[in-house]
Design an enzyme around this catalytic site. Structure first.
Site, short mmCIF file in Angstrom:
data_model
loop_
_atom_site.label_atom_id
_atom_site.label_comp_id
_atom_site.label_asym_id
_atom_site.label_seq_id
_atom_site.Cartn_x
_atom_site.Cartn_y
_atom_site.Cartn_z
N HIS A 143 -29.83 -44.18 23.12
CA HIS A 143 -29.50 -45.51 23.62
C HIS A 143 -28.69 -45.33 24.91
O HIS A 143 -27.73 -44.56 24.94
CB HIS A 143 -28.66 -46.30 22.62
CG HIS A 143 -29.45 -46.87 21.48
ND1 HIS A 143 -30.24 -47.98 21.62
CD2 HIS A 143 -29.56 -46.48 20.19
CE1 HIS A 143 -30.81 -48.27 20.45
NE2 HIS A 143 -30.42 -47.37 19.57
N ARG A 183 -32.04 -56.58 8.60
CA ARG A 183 -33.20 -55.70 8.48
C ARG A 183 -33.59 -55.53 7.02
O ARG A 183 -32.73 -55.25 6.19
CB ARG A 183 -32.92 -54.34 9.11
CG ARG A 183 -34.18 -53.55 9.41
CD ARG A 183 -33.90 -52.34 10.26
NE ARG A 183 -33.33 -52.66 11.57
CZ ARG A 183 -33.16 -51.77 12.54
NH1 ARG A 183 -33.51 -50.52 12.36
NH2 ARG A 183 -32.63 -52.14 13.69
N ASP A 239 -39.42 -45.94 21.27
CA ASP A 239 -39.46 -46.36 19.88
C ASP A 239 -40.15 -47.72 19.78
O ASP A 239 -40.66 -48.25 20.77
CB ASP A 239 -38.06 -46.37 19.26
CG ASP A 239 -37.11 -47.38 19.90
OD1 ASP A 239 -37.43 -47.91 20.98
OD2 ASP A 239 -36.05 -47.66 19.31
N LYS A 252 -32.18 -58.74 15.77
CA LYS A 252 -31.05 -58.32 16.58
C LYS A 252 -30.59 -59.56 17.36
O LYS A 252 -31.37 -60.17 18.08
CB LYS A 252 -31.45 -57.21 17.55
CG LYS A 252 -31.85 -55.91 16.86
CD LYS A 252 -32.23 -54.83 17.87
CE LYS A 252 -32.59 -53.53 17.18
NZ LYS A 252 -32.96 -52.46 18.14
N SER A 274 -37.35 -52.24 14.92
CA SER A 274 -37.20 -51.04 15.75
C SER A 274 -38.17 -49.95 15.31
O SER A 274 -39.37 -50.10 15.40
CB SER A 274 -35.75 -50.57 15.72
OG SER A 274 -35.54 -49.49 16.58
N HIS A 275 -37.62 -48.83 14.81
CA HIS A 275 -38.43 -47.67 14.47
C HIS A 275 -38.83 -47.65 13.00
O HIS A 275 -39.51 -46.72 12.56
CB HIS A 275 -37.64 -46.40 14.78
CG HIS A 275 -36.36 -46.31 14.02
ND1 HIS A 275 -35.20 -46.93 14.45
CD2 HIS A 275 -36.04 -45.72 12.84
CE1 HIS A 275 -34.23 -46.71 13.57
NE2 HIS A 275 -34.71 -45.98 12.59
N ASP A 283 -39.43 -50.91 19.39
CA ASP A 283 -39.04 -52.07 20.21
C ASP A 283 -38.70 -51.67 21.63
O ASP A 283 -38.21 -52.49 22.41
CB ASP A 283 -37.91 -52.86 19.57
CG ASP A 283 -36.64 -52.04 19.35
OD1 ASP A 283 -36.73 -50.80 19.27
OD2 ASP A 283 -35.56 -52.63 19.26
N ASP A 313 -36.44 -49.98 23.14
CA ASP A 313 -35.10 -49.99 23.74
C ASP A 313 -34.53 -48.58 23.86
O ASP A 313 -33.48 -48.38 24.45
CB ASP A 313 -34.15 -50.92 22.98
CG ASP A 313 -33.90 -50.48 21.53
OD1 ASP A 313 -34.65 -49.62 21.03
OD2 ASP A 313 -32.97 -51.01 20.91
N ARG A 314 -35.21 -47.59 23.27
CA ARG A 314 -34.79 -46.19 23.40
C ARG A 314 -35.92 -45.38 24.02
O ARG A 314 -37.10 -45.63 23.74
CB ARG A 314 -34.45 -45.58 22.03
CG ARG A 314 -33.19 -46.13 21.41
CD ARG A 314 -32.85 -45.38 20.15
NE ARG A 314 -33.84 -45.57 19.11
CZ ARG A 314 -34.01 -44.75 18.08
NH1 ARG A 314 -33.28 -43.64 17.99
NH2 ARG A 314 -34.90 -45.00 17.16
#
Length: 454
Positions: A331, A15, A243, A109, A99-100, A245, A247-248
């Site tokens: 998560h 990242r 978020d 990832k 992500s965020h 991507d 995933d949360r």
């Protein structure tokens, strides 16, 4: 471009800022390194909606293909959609997302076949070493027979798989506001919710990696404000925020009040235990509420406590054969989803639980929200070790208190606990406190902060 990979390759992913810290040339080297470390004949690659993601993703794919690996590109996807593809196709995978994080960031990832995580000790360190070497010496020699690049649609199959894991056929009609934050939730929510008895009120579903409305980080309360206002204004039953991507997922009730991720963990744990005949192990990290292990035991399950971080949760899921795992960062991990995290599946569980009874969400989750929590409080300190030692000195030897070092330092008594963890990347200590009531929590929180900041 001078590249410092120690600032780019984190414990669990890659990242950094594009193009200041990395670019398509380096992405291609990461692709080649991923191919070599996994030893796979084929991989799957996807990306989010950030402006830099398609180019980085394609460069990574070409880097892998140059070493003879066949690459399936699934294009725009959420991170859990990439995990679905890795699991369903039994291929290692790479997801391009930050992500965020703000728009100027991007990242990767990575996972092995079956969505098994790739972290610092499970391949990421080797990938970094290869990329560093090739930056100095030049890219590796291409294979005599390069791999192929092909595209594949997985969105509908991903949606169907999620719906197969939660029975929503008999729920009452619900009105739900979803804030996608201009992230990948705007791509995945419509097909997942299709055909369900839901009235969907979309917010910020336009895919825009510049995040024109607010950052796609619902963990920051400022980014939930729009959703909190919209839910009661619409007379909706609940609100869900994803978020960047997707995933949360974060949940707000019919009044616009946020629902603790620990309460969601407890609710989903109870449902997954019921689905598995009232038995099974449920993983929770050490900063989730005490409610979680209590609910797990009440529903016949076995709670297992672990360190904070998805690699620890996933490793413990695999080791114990756990059916579910949850973190206070929202998560949620499922055995039936290759032990990977998927906020969308957690959201479906919330919808099923709410739609399966007549009361409001606030009443439903009250049974899963039994304690007063501080939330995570960060403090900048000059010496993390010295502050942790000061806390230990203040509390050790007290008959009513226990200390443990599973992750940072946890100090616990019968009706309260707090945990202090050092950041791995910044001079910070992170405090989480919980108690039987608000007054006790504030007292314990302030005592700990006085020592941390003393």
């Amino acid at each position: 471009m001078t590249v410092d990979l120690s600032q780019l390759v984190k414990a669990y992913d890659v990242r950094g800022v594009v193009p200041d810290q990395w670019d398509e040339h380096l992405a291609a080297l990461f692709g080649a390194a991923f191919a070599q470390v996994t030893g796979a004949a084929a991989i799957v690659v996807g990306h989010d909606m950030r402006p830099s993601s398609p180019g980085l993703s394609r460069a990574f794919a070409r880097g892998a293909a140059d070493l003879g690996v066949d690459v399936t590109e699934i294009g725009l996807c959420s991170t859990d959609q990439l995990y679905y593809a890795s699991g369903a196709l039994d291929l290692p995978g790479a997801m391009f997302t930050a992500s965020h994080n703000p728009a100027r960031y991007n990242g990767i990832k990575m996972c092995r076949a079956g969505a098994a995580p790739v972290g610092q000790d499970t391949g990421l360190g080797e990938i970094r070493e290869l990329a560093e070497r090739w930056l100095e010496e030049g890219a590796p020699e291409p294979a005599a027979r390069p791999g192929t690049l092909s595209s594949r649609e997985t969105l509908e199959d991903y949606a169907a798989h999620l719906r197969s894991l939660v029975d929503l056929t008999s729920i009452r009609p619900l009105k739900v506001v979803v804030d996608a934050g201009n992230g990948m939730g705007g791509h995945t929510v419509p097909p997942v919710f299709a055909g369900l008895p839901l009235t969907l009120v979309p917010m910020y579903f336009e895919l825009d990696g510049t995040f024109p409305n607010h950052e796609a980080n619902p963990l920051d309360p400022a980014n939930l404000v729009d959703l909190q206002k919209r839910v009661p204004a619409e007379g909706a039953d609940l609100g869900i925020a994803f978020d960047g991507d997707a995933d949360r997922c974060f949940v707000v009730d019919e009044n616009g009040d946020p629902v603790s991720p620990s309460a969601i963990t407890a609710l989903v744990a109870a449902r997954e235990l019921a689905r598995n005949g009232g038995t099974g192990t449920v993983i929770h990290n050490l900063i989730t509420s005490r409610t979680v292990p209590e609910v797990v035991r009440e529903n016949g399950g076995t709670p297992a406590r672990t360190r904070v971080g998805h690699s620890f949760i996933k490793a413990e899921m695999a080791r114990t054969g756990a059916i579910f795992g949850g973190e206070h960062s929202a998560h949620y991990y499922f055995k039936d989803f290759w032990n990977a995290d998927t906020g969308m599946l957690a959201a479906l569980h919330v919808l099923a639980a709410l739609g399966g009874q007549d009361g409001p969400l606030s009443g439903l989750v009250a049974q899963y929200d039994r304690y007063a929590g501080s939330g995570e409080i960060n403090s900048t300190v000059a010496d993390q070790g010295a502050r942790l030692t000061a806390i230990r000195t203040a509390y050790e030897g007290r008959a009513d208190v226990t200390l443990d070092d599973l992750d940072g330092l946890t100090v616990a008594a019968a009706d309260w606990w707090f945990n202090v963890r050092p950041s791995n990347t910044e001079p910070l200590l992170r405090l989480n406190a919980e108690a039987k009531d608000e007054a006790t929590m504030r007292k314990i929180r302030d005592e700990a902060l006085a020592i941390i900041r003393g």
